[in-house]
Design a protein around this motif. Structure first.
Motif, short mmCIF file in Angstrom:
data_model
loop_
_atom_site.label_atom_id
_atom_site.label_comp_id
_atom_site.label_asym_id
_atom_site.label_seq_id
_atom_site.Cartn_x
_atom_site.Cartn_y
_atom_site.Cartn_z
N TRP A 171 0.84 -1.20 0.00
CA TRP A 171 0.00 0.00 0.00
C TRP A 171 0.87 1.25 0.00
CZ3 TRP A 171 -4.94 -0.66 -1.02
CH2 TRP A 171 -5.53 -1.88 -0.71
N ARG A 172 0.71 2.08 -1.02
CA ARG A 172 1.43 3.36 -1.11
C ARG A 172 0.50 4.55 -0.90
NH1 ARG A 172 6.58 2.99 -3.21
NH2 ARG A 172 7.16 0.91 -3.95
N GLU A 173 -0.79 4.31 -0.98
CA GLU A 173 -1.78 5.35 -0.70
C GLU A 173 -3.06 4.67 -0.23
OE1 GLU A 173 -3.37 5.89 -5.30
OE2 GLU A 173 -2.25 7.49 -4.32
N LEU A 174 -3.91 5.43 0.42
CA LEU A 174 -5.14 4.88 0.95
C LEU A 174 -6.15 4.64 -0.17
CD1 LEU A 174 -5.51 7.12 4.12
CD2 LEU A 174 -4.96 4.69 4.07
N SER B 12 -9.41 4.78 -2.43
CA SER B 12 -10.31 5.91 -2.66
C SER B 12 -11.67 5.70 -1.99
CB SER B 12 -10.49 6.13 -4.16
OG SER B 12 -11.02 4.94 -4.77
N ILE C 110 2.72 4.36 2.90
CA ILE C 110 1.93 5.58 2.75
C ILE C 110 2.69 6.77 3.31
CG2 ILE C 110 -0.20 6.73 3.48
CD1 ILE C 110 -1.53 3.98 3.47
N HIS C 111 2.80 7.85 2.54
CA HIS C 111 3.59 9.02 2.92
C HIS C 111 2.77 10.14 3.53
CE1 HIS C 111 7.49 7.83 1.14
NE2 HIS C 111 6.74 7.15 0.29
N SER C 112 1.49 10.19 3.23
CA SER C 112 0.69 11.32 3.71
C SER C 112 -0.74 10.87 3.96
CB SER C 112 0.70 12.47 2.70
OG SER C 112 0.18 12.03 1.45
N PRO D 183 -4.93 11.73 3.79
CA PRO D 183 -5.77 12.38 2.77
C PRO D 183 -6.31 13.73 3.22
CG PRO D 183 -6.96 10.60 3.83
CD PRO D 183 -5.56 10.52 4.34
N ASN E 25 4.76 3.43 9.35
CA ASN E 25 4.50 3.78 7.97
C ASN E 25 5.62 4.70 7.48
OD1 ASN E 25 1.71 2.54 7.52
ND2 ASN E 25 1.34 3.75 9.35
#
Length: 386
Positions: free
Chosen positions: A117-120, A122, A140-142, A144, A161
């Protein structure tokens, strides 16, 4: 023919400008009132509920059931709100809402883990009914931009993370009680976090923090503050104004001394100061009547208040490093000029220190039921083969 004198009215420009400004002000006020009316309108809520129902098509059966429970609870609370204002009938409505909450609490938790997982996803933005997030060991870097929509969120756990920044919108989570961002890449904390007035537990272990914003002094409900394994050279000023604080973990930082006004924390129960460079403890610690556990480094500590050591109600624990670890630390300091090597070492230390921290927590828990505590403890490396 005699020409008559024509009279042309001449107005002051400032009068015209004032008139115009009044009209503009009234127009803006009407716009604000209309916007507030729309926000309070049930149409916005109905629209969001329909958006939720559309998203149900892509959800699992259990998630759909949870969503329906949420919508029914919202409708129930909307109908019972006038009764709450009325008095006795309102108390019955609140009890009914509490029953509905207890039935759905176990299904209002979102879990996500894994390095893939690199982003949450949608779909998460339509699940604002969630109460808890448990997201760990991802890339995940940030967080939403729609985080503020989760107004029901009480627990936000984001350990291990790659998060580099907490958004200012986190301050709008006024119901948040627990925030865990251990072992991420945070260089700072937003001042808006001080708006989470119901926060009781805050864990910031294993980041790159050297200070905390003064606005966090407003966290009067905070009971547990863990800022270990960072780069603090002194205790954050805001921490000394969290008067209800019961546990303060400052281990594995760069502290050299403690302030003389630490007795502000009259509710403090546990204080962790090991893996720092503290050579003495201030006498003000003896004025904290609730203090029961103090953990320090024994290697560099030269001055300790006698009253602190002799108090039978305080478990005073000294941790000593063995000779091999001292040699290793000396070599590491000599190599700190090499940036790439230092980065790799920090990552390795984070992994190792996370296991040491778990061991320390288990060790401290085992001491709580003892009448006496060891005078000195040697830190050892334990490996277990299963």
């Amino acid at each position: 023919m005699r020409l008559g004198r024509s009279s042309i009215p001449v107005y002051d420009v400032s009068v015209v400008r004032d008139l115009w400004e009044v009209r503009v002000k009234k127009h803006k006020q009407r716009q604000r009132n209309e916007k507030e009316r729309q926000q309070r309108s049930a149409l916005a809520k109905i629209n969001m509920q329909w958006q939720y129902r559309i998203q149900c098509r892509n959800l699992k059966i259990s998630e759909v059931e949870c969503l329906h429970h949420y919508l029914e609870r919202c409708a129930l609370q909307h109908l019972q709100r006038p009764q709450e204002d009325a008095g006795a009938a309102g108390a019955a409505g609140a009890a009914g809402a509490a029953v509905a909450d207890s039935e759905t609490d176990s299904r209002l938790v979102y879990r996500l883990d894994g390095e893939q997982w690199r982003e949450l996803p949608s779909e998460l933005q339509w699940m604002s009914y969630l109460r808890e997030w448990h997201i760990s060991s991802t890339r995940i870097h940030s967080l939403p931009d729609y985080l503020h929509l989760f107004s029901q969120l009480t627990v936000l756990r984001l350990p291990r993370n790659s998060i580099t920044e907490l958004p200012p919108e986190i301050g709008q989570l006024v119901r948040l009680k627990e925030l865990n961002v251990n072992y991420n890449c945070l260089p700072r904390v937003p001042p808006e976090l001080g708006d989470c007035e119901n926060l009781e537990r805050l864990e910031l272990t294993g980041n790159y923090l050297s200070k905390l914003p003064f606005e966090m002094s407003a966290l009067k409900a905070l009971l547990h503050l863990d800022v270990s394994q960072n780069t603090f050279a002194s205790i954050p000023i805001c921490a000394l104004r969290m008067y209800n604080l019961r546990l303060l973990d400052l281990s594995s930082n760069r502290l050299t001394d403690l302030p003389e006004d630490m007795d502000r924390l009259q509710q403090l129960h546990s204080l962790f100061l090991h893996k720092n460079s503290i050579s003495y403890l201030p006498h003000c610690l003896t004025k904290i009547s609730s203090l029961s556990i103090v953990v320090v480094n024994g290697d560099e500590l030269t001055c300790v208040p006698t009253r602190l050591c002799d108090n039978a109600d305080i478990k005073f624990i000294r941790l000593y490093d063995n000779a091999a670890s001292k040699v290793r630390k000396k070599e590491e300091k000599e190599e700190e000029g090499k940036e790439g090597w230092r980065r790799r070492r920090e990552l390795e230390e984070k992994r190792k220190d996370s296991k040491e921290k778990e061991f320390m927590e288990a060790y401290i828990d085992s001491l709580k039921d003892r009448d006496t505590t060891p005078y000195a403890t040697t830190k050892v490396s334990i490996s277990c083969l299963l």
